[in-house]
Structures are given as structure tokens and as C-alpha cells.
Design a protein around this motif. Sequence first.
Motif, short mmCIF file in Angstrom:
data_model
loop_
_atom_site.label_atom_id
_atom_site.label_comp_id
_atom_site.label_asym_id
_atom_site.label_seq_id
_atom_site.Cartn_x
_atom_site.Cartn_y
_atom_site.Cartn_z
N ALA A 193 -33.93 9.19 -29.37
CA ALA A 193 -34.23 7.76 -29.30
C ALA A 193 -33.49 6.99 -30.38
CB ALA A 193 -35.74 7.54 -29.42
N ALA A 194 -33.48 7.53 -31.61
CA ALA A 194 -32.80 6.86 -32.71
C ALA A 194 -31.29 6.78 -32.46
CB ALA A 194 -33.08 7.60 -34.02
N LYS A 195 -30.71 7.85 -31.93
CA LYS A 195 -29.27 7.88 -31.70
C LYS A 195 -28.83 6.87 -30.63
CE LYS A 195 -28.20 12.60 -33.19
NZ LYS A 195 -27.73 13.95 -32.76
N TRP A 196 -29.73 6.57 -29.69
CA TRP A 196 -29.39 5.60 -28.66
C TRP A 196 -29.85 4.18 -29.02
CZ3 TRP A 196 -26.26 6.22 -24.59
CH2 TRP A 196 -25.97 7.52 -24.18
N LEU A 197 -31.05 4.06 -29.52
CA LEU A 197 -31.62 2.74 -29.73
C LEU A 197 -31.00 2.02 -30.92
CD1 LEU A 197 -35.41 3.42 -29.06
CD2 LEU A 197 -33.78 2.26 -27.56
N MET A 198 -30.76 2.75 -32.04
CA MET A 198 -30.27 2.06 -33.23
C MET A 198 -28.85 1.52 -33.07
SD MET A 198 -32.82 1.72 -35.00
CE MET A 198 -31.91 0.73 -36.19
N PRO A 199 -27.89 2.29 -32.54
CA PRO A 199 -26.57 1.68 -32.30
C PRO A 199 -26.64 0.50 -31.34
CG PRO A 199 -26.41 4.07 -32.25
CD PRO A 199 -27.87 3.74 -32.28
N ALA A 200 -27.44 0.64 -30.27
CA ALA A 200 -27.59 -0.46 -29.33
C ALA A 200 -28.19 -1.68 -30.00
CB ALA A 200 -28.46 -0.02 -28.14
N PHE A 201 -29.17 -1.45 -30.86
CA PHE A 201 -29.79 -2.55 -31.60
C PHE A 201 -28.77 -3.27 -32.46
CE2 PHE A 201 -31.41 -3.78 -35.78
CZ PHE A 201 -32.31 -4.79 -35.43
N PHE A 202 -27.97 -2.53 -33.22
CA PHE A 202 -26.99 -3.16 -34.10
C PHE A 202 -25.94 -3.95 -33.30
CE2 PHE A 202 -28.48 -0.06 -37.31
CZ PHE A 202 -28.68 -0.94 -38.36
N VAL A 203 -25.51 -3.40 -32.17
CA VAL A 203 -24.54 -4.11 -31.33
C VAL A 203 -25.11 -5.43 -30.84
CG1 VAL A 203 -23.30 -4.04 -29.13
CG2 VAL A 203 -23.26 -2.05 -30.63
N LEU A 204 -26.35 -5.39 -30.33
CA LEU A 204 -26.97 -6.61 -29.82
C LEU A 204 -27.21 -7.62 -30.94
CD1 LEU A 204 -29.60 -5.10 -27.34
CD2 LEU A 204 -27.37 -6.09 -26.81
N LEU A 205 -27.58 -7.12 -32.12
CA LEU A 205 -27.80 -8.00 -33.27
C LEU A 205 -26.52 -8.74 -33.64
CD1 LEU A 205 -29.68 -8.97 -35.58
CD2 LEU A 205 -28.94 -6.97 -36.88
N VAL A 206 -25.42 -8.01 -33.67
CA VAL A 206 -24.13 -8.63 -34.01
C VAL A 206 -23.71 -9.63 -32.94
CG1 VAL A 206 -21.67 -8.18 -34.32
CG2 VAL A 206 -23.35 -6.70 -35.43
N ILE A 207 -23.95 -9.31 -31.67
CA ILE A 207 -23.58 -10.20 -30.58
C ILE A 207 -24.30 -11.54 -30.70
CG2 ILE A 207 -23.82 -10.58 -28.08
CD1 ILE A 207 -23.21 -7.62 -27.69
N VAL A 208 -25.62 -11.48 -30.90
CA VAL A 208 -26.39 -12.73 -31.00
C VAL A 208 -26.03 -13.49 -32.27
CG1 VAL A 208 -28.68 -13.75 -31.02
CG2 VAL A 208 -28.25 -11.73 -29.64
N THR A 209 -25.73 -12.78 -33.35
CA THR A 209 -25.32 -13.44 -34.60
C THR A 209 -24.00 -14.17 -34.41
OG1 THR A 209 -26.44 -11.73 -35.91
CG2 THR A 209 -24.83 -13.10 -37.05
N ILE A 210 -23.05 -13.53 -33.73
CA ILE A 210 -21.76 -14.18 -33.44
C ILE A 210 -21.97 -15.40 -32.56
CG2 ILE A 210 -19.54 -13.88 -32.27
CD1 ILE A 210 -19.56 -10.97 -33.21
N TYR A 211 -22.84 -15.24 -31.56
CA TYR A 211 -23.15 -16.38 -30.68
C TYR A 211 -23.68 -17.56 -31.50
CZ TYR A 211 -26.02 -19.15 -27.45
OH TYR A 211 -26.60 -20.17 -26.75
N GLY A 212 -24.61 -17.27 -32.41
CA GLY A 212 -25.17 -18.33 -33.23
C GLY A 212 -24.14 -18.97 -34.14
N SER A 213 -23.17 -18.16 -34.60
CA SER A 213 -22.16 -18.70 -35.52
C SER A 213 -21.22 -19.68 -34.82
CB SER A 213 -21.34 -17.55 -36.13
OG SER A 213 -20.52 -16.93 -35.15
N PHE A 214 -21.05 -19.52 -33.50
CA PHE A 214 -20.14 -20.41 -32.76
C PHE A 214 -20.87 -21.59 -32.13
CE2 PHE A 214 -17.35 -16.67 -32.87
CZ PHE A 214 -16.14 -17.28 -33.21
N THR A 215 -22.12 -21.39 -31.71
CA THR A 215 -22.83 -22.44 -31.00
C THR A 215 -23.85 -23.16 -31.87
OG1 THR A 215 -24.50 -20.88 -30.20
CG2 THR A 215 -22.57 -21.23 -28.80
N GLY A 216 -24.20 -22.56 -33.01
CA GLY A 216 -25.20 -23.16 -33.88
C GLY A 216 -24.59 -23.72 -35.14
N GLU A 217 -25.45 -24.07 -36.07
CA GLU A 217 -25.00 -24.62 -37.36
C GLU A 217 -24.95 -23.49 -38.38
OE1 GLU A 217 -26.72 -28.20 -38.74
OE2 GLU A 217 -26.96 -29.06 -36.73
#
Length: 478
Positions: A193-217
Motif C-alpha cells: 500500500a505504501a509503495k503504491w499510495l505514497m508515490p501517487a499521493f506525491f504526484v497528485l500533490l505536485v499536480i494540484v500545487t502546479i495548478y494553483g501556481s498558474f491559476t491562483g495567487e
Amino acid sequence: MALTQSGSTGDHWSSRTAFILAAVGAAVGLGNIWRFPTLAGENGGGAFVLVYIGFVVLLGLPLVLSEVLLGRAGGEDAIGSVRKVAEHSNRSEAWKGIGALQITAGFLILSFYSVVAGWVINYVFVAGEDFLGALFSGNPLSVAFAGEDQATITGRMGDLFADPGKLIMLHAIFMAATIWIVASGVHDGIEKAAKWLMPAFFVLLVIVTIYGSFTGEFARAVSFMFTPDFGKLNPTALNEALGQALFSLSLAAGGLLTYGAYVQRDVKLAPTAAMIAIADTCVAILAGLMIFPIVFAVGLDPAAGPALIFQSLPIAFNQMPAGSLVGLVFFVLIFFAALTSSISLLEGPTAWVIDRFRFRRPFAAIIVGGVAFLIGVACALGYNVWSDVRPLGFWNIFADSDILDSLDGFTGKIMLPLGAFLVAIFVGWIADRRLIQQQTGLSGGMFMLWRFLVAWLCPIAVGLVLLFGLVPGLLGTS
């Protein structure tokens, strides 16, 4: 100086990487994604963040290493490990109460944590339905909840709280997933579970952070988080920053102590503990950089409290491009974080049941998870059928707390700080010094610095957290 490992679980992590992923998963949870941005928003941003990071380095990291080394030295469940170290050090086995306190705290946290995670599942379903509707309508990059007003969007939370059957069902789904993973074992369950969930979590976290950096303040969010205004710091803010450092790293909840028992002898614990603390802190910082640009972009309050995740952000996704897709990704990543934390909360008491009663792992996980589920049902009913129940109403600091908030407050303000305090005393003053030094792998000045932090700074600071949690009047609060 190594003790013989004789725990009946007989499990080990397959690699140092597997342990790091599992331990980071235990630490990374709703405390990072929800609680940290909330506290930073309520306490002025930059100064709080700076103090929080300082507490992680000076207190959190030494305590992470302390808990993991106790687990590896003892090689059993949390209670058995502390007992073996105490016996090796010619000390009373009564110190095993540290382990008992920790797994009890973890067990109680799991019971209400699963209820809150059920809210997350609800929003995964809601966001998923919204995105599929946008997809089939030919506009997958539309805003979230198109056509709905703010009252309707924020009202979803109240509607959920008013439906006891739905709350319990969602709670059951999450608890069943947690039980299934823990019942599958360390290798085939927790580690996979850790080997699958944690990498997926970090990828999704970075994606939403990048989204916020371009569309937000984004620039405003960076300024808010990293420009300290020390005039906004007060004793309450300092206390909350220290409490968050302990809470965020999943200290004193039994998970790290138990996970430490599965670490091979050739793994160097000091750098491993550092990686766990650094990864957890980075997630908290990224969570702020993910959430605050979006919040600022639509003029919402960064100090909205718990409503920030379940009410404010859905409103933000309703006003931003591709909000339906980003909203789904956001709630999925929160679900991943919640699940990896709940696994560690269940593993602590499950390992004890296996060691104590020689039950098979699946049966032990079902028994422990089932009892936690029943307690969680009471928490869920506290929002509707039993909304007038105040289980700790006789205690002024919990007088207005419902069932879930009472459990949350009692574990967070009393059990976790007390558990961390006792670990610091035991490792810093009671346990055999040569055994402790051997387990840390540190020597010379580094070992002396670490021991000073554990033996002196940690007990004082954590003791203050405990004291201020019990006596809010000392902070000038009611």
C-alpha cells in the motif's frame, strides 16, 4: 548490545525504502493537508510556519528517532518493545505503559479518524460524479459544480452530517479498507500500500500545487507563508505550532514504535528518521502552497478553520478553470493520505493483539478494527442523533465538545503529548545509554547533541504542550 527480536509477528520491511515510505505514510495524513494550512491561516502564516519548522527540527526529529529505535531495539509490539528495553536496562517493566498509552491513543484516534476520512470519501464521490457529468457533457475542463450557488455547495457538509446512515456507511467503507490492508500483512499489505499510495499521493500533490501556481495567487501565498510577522505570534500560536509538529509526525500514536520493530539491523536509523521528518514537513509546506493560492484567488478566508477543505475549496473549484477535474484529484490525494495514516494507527494495536493472544493477523485486525468502528459509529451519531451528548462535559475544556471532538481533544491535548513526554524521559534518562547509542548509529558530538535534545529540550517543550492543553487559562484563553 542488540536485543533478540522475538515478536510473534515475525515481520520485517523488505528494504529501507519500504520502511521510509510506510513511515512517511504514517506521518503524512489529514494533519498535513487539513490541519497545517488551517493553523497557519489562523496564526498569521509566515511566523507560524517558521516556528513550526524549528519545532520539527529540534523536537520532532529527535522524537521520531527515539520511537523508531525503541521499536527496533525491542523487536515486538509497542508494549513489548518498551518492556524489553526496560528489562535490558534493569528498570521496572512498568515503563511498558508508554507503549500501552501510545497504542491506546492510536486506537482512539483511528475510531474518529475513520469517520472524518468518510467525509473525504463522500467528497471523492461527489467530485467524481461532478467530473463525469462534465466529461459526458463534452466539457471536462469546466468549473466544479457548474450551475450551483455557494449556499448549495457549502450546504453539502450539513446535509452529510444530518444523515447518520450515510456517515456510518462511509465510515464502514474506510475502516474496511484499512482492515483489509493491515490483515494482508506487513509485506503484502502495509508495504505494498505504501509503495503504491505514497508515490501517487506525491504526484497528485505536485499536480494540484502546479495548478494553483498558474491559476491562483501564488506570489501572495508564498508571501503569506514565508514572510514572518512575529507580532502575530502569541503563546497560543506557539503552543499550536509545537502541537502540530508532534501531531503531524504521528508521534506517540504507536505507529512509529511498531514500524520500528520491523526495521532490519543494518538500516541506519538517524538518516532514515531525518528523511521521514523532512518528507513530512515538505508535504505540509506543499499543502499550504497548494491550498492558499486557490483560496486567495477567489477571495476566501485562509483562516476558515476545518471548513477550509470541505466548504471553502469546493467554492474555489466552482470559480476556477478545470475545477471539476482538480477537485476530484484534490480529494483523491487527501483520501490516499488518510488511508496511509489509518494503516499505522490500526497496525499498532493489531501487532499487540497478535503478540499477546497469538491470534492470526487477519482475525486480530478484524477484532481491533471492528471495535474501533463501533466507537466511530458513536462519533458519527454525535452529529445528529446524539448531538446533545457531551461525554466530557464535566471537564471545562471539553464542555462544549461533541463525541468526536471530545475524543480528538482528549487524545490530542493529553494522550499524545503525555506519550511523547514519557518517551523523551525514558530514552533520555532511563534506558541503557550504550544500547540507545548503538541503535541511533550516532557518535561523538552528534550523539551528545541528539541526547541533549531528547533528555532536556523535548521533555520541557512537550511538557508545556501538555500543561497548556490541560490548563487553557495559562494562555489567556477560555
